[in-house]
Design an enzyme around this catalytic site. Structure first.
Site, PDB file in Angstrom:
ATOM      1  N   GLU A 101      -4.062   2.216  -7.185  1.00  0.00           N
ATOM      2  CA  GLU A 101      -4.474   3.376  -6.378  1.00  0.00           C
ATOM      3  C   GLU A 101      -3.514   4.532  -6.652  1.00  0.00           C
ATOM      4  O   GLU A 101      -2.401   4.549  -6.112  1.00  0.00           O
ATOM      5  CB  GLU A 101      -4.388   3.047  -4.880  1.00  0.00           C
ATOM      6  CG  GLU A 101      -5.338   1.984  -4.410  1.00  0.00           C
ATOM      7  CD  GLU A 101      -5.551   2.053  -2.892  1.00  0.00           C
ATOM      8  OE1 GLU A 101      -6.679   2.334  -2.487  1.00  0.00           O
ATOM      9  OE2 GLU A 101      -4.597   1.845  -2.128  1.00  0.00           O
ATOM     10  N   HIS A 151       0.869  -1.195   0.000  1.00  0.00           N
ATOM     11  CA  HIS A 151       0.000   0.000   0.000  1.00  0.00           C
ATOM     12  C   HIS A 151       0.901   1.239   0.000  1.00  0.00           C
ATOM     13  O   HIS A 151       1.968   1.240   0.625  1.00  0.00           O
ATOM     14  CB  HIS A 151      -0.905  -0.012   1.238  1.00  0.00           C
ATOM     15  CG  HIS A 151      -1.982   1.029   1.172  1.00  0.00           C
ATOM     16  ND1 HIS A 151      -1.730   2.355   1.451  1.00  0.00           N
ATOM     17  CD2 HIS A 151      -3.290   0.953   0.832  1.00  0.00           C
ATOM     18  CE1 HIS A 151      -2.854   3.041   1.288  1.00  0.00           C
ATOM     19  NE2 HIS A 151      -3.824   2.210   0.911  1.00  0.00           N
TER      20      HIS A 151
HETATM   21  P1  13P Z   1      -9.566   6.633   0.335  1.00  0.00           P
HETATM   22  O1  13P Z   1     -10.798   5.854  -0.035  1.00  0.00           O
HETATM   23  O2  13P Z   1      -9.677   7.331   1.633  1.00  0.00           O
HETATM   24  O3  13P Z   1      -9.111   7.507  -0.778  1.00  0.00           O
HETATM   25  O4  13P Z   1      -8.402   5.550   0.568  1.00  0.00           O
HETATM   26  C1  13P Z   1      -8.114   4.626  -0.409  1.00  0.00           C
HETATM   27  C2  13P Z   1      -7.142   3.668   0.144  1.00  0.00           C
HETATM   28  O5  13P Z   1      -6.022   4.015   0.460  1.00  0.00           O
HETATM   29  C3  13P Z   1      -7.602   2.284   0.295  1.00  0.00           C
HETATM   30  O6  13P Z   1      -6.543   1.432   0.522  1.00  0.00           O
END
Ligand code: 13P
Length: 241
Positions: free
Chosen positions: A158, A88
């Site tokens: 992400e 992450h």
């Molecule tokens: P948010 O939904 O707060 O943008 O976070 C995404 C995240 O980091 C999920 O792992």
């Protein structure tokens, strides 16, 4: 429309009482195998007890040993925990996790039948300089260096700058990146279908349009999930009972 996966990352939020209250509020309202909770390690047992699918937010790169403060995939697997987020962006940035560590973590997860959710994504600056594909390709290539099977693997795209705010990528850009990631992954595992998730500022108001993205197999939700009502709204449209 096929059900999408909803992965819920609570990060380091909630006390035990707050988790208890949360669970009480969602009880009987989520019945889906496609929803996975990633609570703080301390509270995994509470979700397992209620028969939810559970994942860890991080694991260590070894199975057992003198690694004070760490938790392994071997231990997770012995408790019925089926998933682990790996790489992450908060781990990469705040804890200086390198692709080489991430590669080891992925191996150790898959060897223990724990599905590794490999998180990849670019910074704002990298996107401004049109380097997002290069960055993500490198992250994937280095993370999958030692992996032997794609059976226990999920990718989560992400974009770092889209996390924790209200600013998400536009649909076209998400689709383009997910297609690109799929192309890379197919080279590694041509015979396995590896789900690809999107994460970053997903909430109850933009989930409907995100659901139109055929290439995206599911979503990784952070902030919005802290409010059980918002999470239930998201689940209601993404994975109806
Ligand atoms: P948010 O939904 O707060 O943008 O976070 C995404 C995240 O980091 C999920 O792992």
């Amino acid at each position: 429309m096929e059900n999408k996966k909803i992965f819920v990352n609570f990060k380091m939020h909630f006390s035990e009482d707050e988790v208890s209250c949360y669970l009480q509020n969602i009880r009987g309202k989520i019945k889906c195998k496609d929803v996975v909770f990633f609570p703080s390690n301390l509270y995994s047992y509470m979700f397992l007890k209620e028969h939810y699918k559970v994942g860890l937010q991080n694991i260590y790169k070894e199975n057992v040993g003198a690694y004070t403060g760490e938790v392994s995939a071997y231990q997770a697997s012995s408790m019925g925990i089926e998933y682990a987020l790996i790489g992450h962006s908060e781990r990469r940035n705040l804890f200086h996790e390198k692709n080489s560590d991430i590669a080891k973590k992925i191996c150790v997860a898959t060897e223990n039948d724990v599905t590794a959710v490999l998180c990849v994504g670019e910074t704002k600056k990298e996107r401004l300089f049109h380097r997002e594909k290069k960055v993500v390709k490198k992250q994937i290539k280095e993370a999958l260096k030692n992996i032997k099977t794609g059976e226990y693997l999920i990718l989560a795209y992400e974009p770092i700058w889209a996390i924790g705010g209200m600013e998400s990528l536009c649909l076209k850009e998400i689709e383009a990146m997910v297609l690109y990631i799929r192309k890379i992954i197919q080279k590694y595992f041509p015979n396995v279908v590896i789900p690809i998730l999107y994460g970053g500022s997903i909430h109850e108001e933009n989930i409907k349009e995100l659901l139109t993205l055929k290439e995206v197999d599911g979503f990784l939700i952070g902030s919005a999930s802290l409010d059980f009502k918002k999470l239930l709204k998201i689940i209601e449209v993404a994975v109806p009972m």
